[in-house]
Scaffold this motif. Structure first.
Motif, PDB file in Angstrom:
ATOM      1  N   GLU A 249       0.833  -1.203   0.000  1.00  0.00           N
ATOM      2  CA  GLU A 249       0.000   0.000   0.000  1.00  0.00           C
ATOM      3  C   GLU A 249       0.868   1.255   0.000  1.00  0.00           C
ATOM      4  N   ASN A 250       1.889   1.273   0.839  1.00  0.00           N
ATOM      5  CA  ASN A 250       2.807   2.414   0.853  1.00  0.00           C
ATOM      6  C   ASN A 250       3.534   2.536  -0.479  1.00  0.00           C
ATOM      7  N   LEU A 251       3.958   1.401  -1.027  1.00  0.00           N
ATOM      8  CA  LEU A 251       4.670   1.391  -2.302  1.00  0.00           C
ATOM      9  C   LEU A 251       3.830   2.006  -3.412  1.00  0.00           C
ATOM     10  N   ALA A 252       2.531   1.717  -3.431  1.00  0.00           N
ATOM     11  CA  ALA A 252       1.670   2.273  -4.478  1.00  0.00           C
ATOM     12  C   ALA A 252       1.634   3.790  -4.412  1.00  0.00           C
ATOM     13  N   VAL A 253       1.550   4.337  -3.202  1.00  0.00           N
ATOM     14  CA  VAL A 253       1.555   5.790  -3.045  1.00  0.00           C
ATOM     15  C   VAL A 253       2.900   6.366  -3.483  1.00  0.00           C
ATOM     16  N   VAL A 254       3.971   5.749  -3.029  1.00  0.00           N
ATOM     17  CA  VAL A 254       5.315   6.246  -3.331  1.00  0.00           C
ATOM     18  C   VAL A 254       5.601   6.173  -4.828  1.00  0.00           C
ATOM     19  N   ARG A 255       5.186   5.112  -5.485  1.00  0.00           N
ATOM     20  CA  ARG A 255       5.419   4.992  -6.925  1.00  0.00           C
ATOM     21  C   ARG A 255       4.715   6.126  -7.672  1.00  0.00           C
ATOM     22  N   ASN A 256       3.489   6.441  -7.275  1.00  0.00           N
ATOM     23  CA  ASN A 256       2.777   7.547  -7.922  1.00  0.00           C
ATOM     24  C   ASN A 256       3.488   8.872  -7.677  1.00  0.00           C
ATOM     25  N   MET A 257       4.012   9.065  -6.492  1.00  0.00           N
ATOM     26  CA  MET A 257       4.752  10.290  -6.190  1.00  0.00           C
ATOM     27  C   MET A 257       6.011  10.379  -7.051  1.00  0.00           C
ATOM     28  N   ALA A 258       6.758   9.270  -7.133  1.00  0.00           N
ATOM     29  CA  ALA A 258       7.986   9.274  -7.931  1.00  0.00           C
ATOM     30  C   ALA A 258       7.685   9.576  -9.394  1.00  0.00           C
ATOM     31  N   ASN A 259       6.593   9.022  -9.913  1.00  0.00           N
ATOM     32  CA  ASN A 259       6.216   9.254 -11.310  1.00  0.00           C
ATOM     33  C   ASN A 259       5.826  10.704 -11.568  1.00  0.00           C
ATOM     34  N   ALA A 260       5.336  11.381 -10.524  1.00  0.00           N
ATOM     35  CA  ALA A 260       4.873  12.762 -10.693  1.00  0.00           C
ATOM     36  C   ALA A 260       5.990  13.783 -10.548  1.00  0.00           C
ATOM     37  N   LEU A 261       7.167  13.361 -10.084  1.00  0.00           N
ATOM     38  CA  LEU A 261       8.236  14.290  -9.733  1.00  0.00           C
ATOM     39  C   LEU A 261       9.377  14.279 -10.736  1.00  0.00           C
ATOM     40  N   SER A 262      10.101  15.385 -10.782  1.00  0.00           N
ATOM     41  CA  SER A 262      11.380  15.413 -11.495  1.00  0.00           C
ATOM     42  C   SER A 262      12.517  15.760 -10.547  1.00  0.00           C
ATOM     43  N   VAL A 263      12.252  15.727  -9.230  1.00  0.00           N
ATOM     44  CA  VAL A 263      13.290  15.866  -8.205  1.00  0.00           C
ATOM     45  C   VAL A 263      13.338  14.562  -7.414  1.00  0.00           C
ATOM     46  N   PRO A 264      14.434  14.309  -6.695  1.00  0.00           N
ATOM     47  CA  PRO A 264      14.554  13.048  -5.956  1.00  0.00           C
ATOM     48  C   PRO A 264      13.480  12.884  -4.886  1.00  0.00           C
ATOM     49  N   LEU A 265      13.063  11.644  -4.710  1.00  0.00           N
ATOM     50  CA  LEU A 265      12.071  11.288  -3.701  1.00  0.00           C
ATOM     51  C   LEU A 265      12.723  10.418  -2.634  1.00  0.00           C
ATOM     52  N   ILE A 266      12.533  10.800  -1.387  1.00  0.00           N
ATOM     53  CA  ILE A 266      12.996  10.039  -0.230  1.00  0.00           C
ATOM     54  C   ILE A 266      11.786   9.315   0.343  1.00  0.00           C
ATOM     55  N   ALA A 267      11.876   8.006   0.486  1.00  0.00           N
ATOM     56  CA  ALA A 267      10.730   7.223   0.932  1.00  0.00           C
ATOM     57  C   ALA A 267      10.844   6.873   2.403  1.00  0.00           C
ATOM     58  N   ASP A 268       9.775   7.126   3.136  1.00  0.00           N
ATOM     59  CA  ASP A 268       9.634   6.628   4.498  1.00  0.00           C
ATOM     60  C   ASP A 268       9.204   5.166   4.385  1.00  0.00           C
ATOM     61  N   THR A 269      10.126   4.253   4.697  1.00  0.00           N
ATOM     62  CA  THR A 269       9.813   2.824   4.587  1.00  0.00           C
ATOM     63  C   THR A 269       9.694   2.172   5.960  1.00  0.00           C
ATOM     64  N   ASP A 270       9.392   2.974   6.971  1.00  0.00           N
ATOM     65  CA  ASP A 270       9.054   2.466   8.294  1.00  0.00           C
ATOM     66  C   ASP A 270      10.115   1.495   8.802  1.00  0.00           C
ATOM     67  N   THR A 271       9.686   0.322   9.222  1.00  0.00           N
ATOM     68  CA  THR A 271      10.604  -0.690   9.760  1.00  0.00           C
ATOM     69  C   THR A 271      11.133  -1.628   8.683  1.00  0.00           C
ATOM     70  N   GLY A 272      10.740  -1.381   7.439  1.00  0.00           N
ATOM     71  CA  GLY A 272      11.062  -2.337   6.382  1.00  0.00           C
ATOM     72  C   GLY A 272      10.061  -3.472   6.310  1.00  0.00           C
ATOM     73  N   TYR A 273       9.028  -3.413   7.204  1.00  0.00           N
ATOM     74  CA  TYR A 273       7.891  -4.332   7.181  1.00  0.00           C
ATOM     75  C   TYR A 273       8.273  -5.771   7.524  1.00  0.00           C
ATOM     76  N   GLY A 274       9.153  -5.913   8.495  1.00  0.00           N
ATOM     77  CA  GLY A 274       9.503  -7.247   8.959  1.00  0.00           C
ATOM     78  C   GLY A 274      10.954  -7.339   9.363  1.00  0.00           C
ATOM     79  N   ASN A 275      11.517  -8.530   9.204  1.00  0.00           N
ATOM     80  CA  ASN A 275      12.912  -8.737   9.584  1.00  0.00           C
ATOM     81  C   ASN A 275      13.848  -8.353   8.440  1.00  0.00           C
ATOM     82  N   ALA A 276      15.110  -8.751   8.561  1.00  0.00           N
ATOM     83  CA  ALA A 276      16.103  -8.342   7.562  1.00  0.00           C
ATOM     84  C   ALA A 276      15.763  -8.859   6.167  1.00  0.00           C
ATOM     85  N   ILE A 277      15.156 -10.019   6.084  1.00  0.00           N
ATOM     86  CA  ILE A 277      14.787 -10.561   4.770  1.00  0.00           C
ATOM     87  C   ILE A 277      13.671  -9.723   4.153  1.00  0.00           C
ATOM     88  N   ASN A 278      12.692  -9.332   4.968  1.00  0.00           N
ATOM     89  CA  ASN A 278      11.646  -8.434   4.471  1.00  0.00           C
ATOM     90  C   ASN A 278      12.236  -7.103   4.021  1.00  0.00           C
TER      91      ASN A 278
END
Length: 300
Positions: free
Chosen positions: A65-94
């Protein structure tokens, strides 16, 4: 600088040349931040949760769900996007999958924090549960190994409330490969404390300008410490206040005359959001004219 100029963006941040950044919660707010002149935009999980779920920032949304929002933001921008990816959504493998997915979506940097899953926003929580330092370090190592572009920045955030613990974690995360360190305002409560963190960890900071940082620090002090300086919630809180005021007035008056907050003009907004460009592309590529009925419908 464009979204494709990751080497330039990464080099500036790593060198401590402060990149002033606005937080955004969707593609529209991201475009407005770029229009205002910010050199980069950050997706705020607090804002994504509020705007897309109407819920608090306690990691209720999923990675996709977060990825879908972030992808739309990246597509709309011509400057770099920094993503808040929280905890990474699990352990190191996640975390490894999270880094690959967000990197593929077009982000220039990711912020990963060392809370237990699910996290709680430290700006409002009385206490948060922090991972053991070796587990937090392993997640940063996994993120660094997973990225395919070395110019994708990995920002390690520590939510430690205690300065000594925060410094120890920052040093460990830098040793694990983090490019920048992001403290929380409650862990380092003075400019001098932030200077101690910056000296101890040996890399620039990523500062979220909230709380005492917003009221007490000057831009010059921030630039002394930060590779990234972000105002994460100004757009969200501005939009909330403006919409609340106008909608309350509208519900009472049943008229748009005399609304307390200025409303964007429709013609200007249509141009900003891209209707003019769509019309140019239609003229260039569509070989058949639209039926009159459809053309009229499209005007709405």
């Amino acid at each position: 600088m464009t979204a494709l100029d990751k080497p330039g963006f990464a080099a500036k941040a790593r060198a401590g040349e402060t990149i002033w950044t606005a937080g955004a919660f969707d593609a529209l707010s991201a475009k407005l931040a770029e229009e205002a002149g910010f050199a980069a935009v950050m997706s705020t999980g607090f804002g994504v949760s509020a705007s897309h779920l109407g819920a608090p920032d306690v990691e209720l949304y999923t990675m996709t769900e977060n990825l879908a929002v972030v992808r739309n933001m990246a597509n709309a921008l011509s400057v770099p996007l920094i993503a808040d990816t929280d905890t990474g959504y699990g352990n190191a493998i996640n975390v490894m999958r999270t880094v690959r997915e967000f990197e593929q979506a077009g982000v220039a940097a990711m912020i990963l924090e060392d809370q237990e899953v699910p996290k709680r926003c430290p700006a409002v929580a009385n206490a948060v549960e922090i991972l053991p330092i070796d587990e937090g370090s392993a997640k940063i190592r996994a993120a660094v190994e997973a990225r395919r572009d070395p110019d994708t920045l990995i920002v390690a955030r520590t939510d430690a409330f205690n300065e000594a613990d925060g410094i120890a974690r920052a040093k460990a995360y830098v040793a694990a490969g983090a490019d920048l360190i992001q403290p929380i305002s409650r862990g380092f409560q003075s400019f001098e404390a932030l200077k101690r963190l910056r000296a101890a960890c040996g890399v620039p900071l990523s500062l979220q300008i909230l709380g005492w940082l917003e009221s007490d620090l000057t831009p010059e002090q921030i630039e002394e410490l930060a590779g990234l300086a972000v105002f994460p919630l100004v757009a969200l809180m501005t939009a909330t206040a403006a919409m609340r005021a106008n909608l309350q007035a509208l519900s009472q008056a049943h008229s748009t005359q005399g609304l307390p907050q200025q409303v964007a003009g429709l013609t200007a907004f249509k141009s900003f959001i891209g209707f003019d460009e769509v019309e140019r592309q239609k003229a260039k590529f569509l070989v058949r004219e639209l039926p009159a009925s459809l053309a009229l419908a499209s005007d709405g």
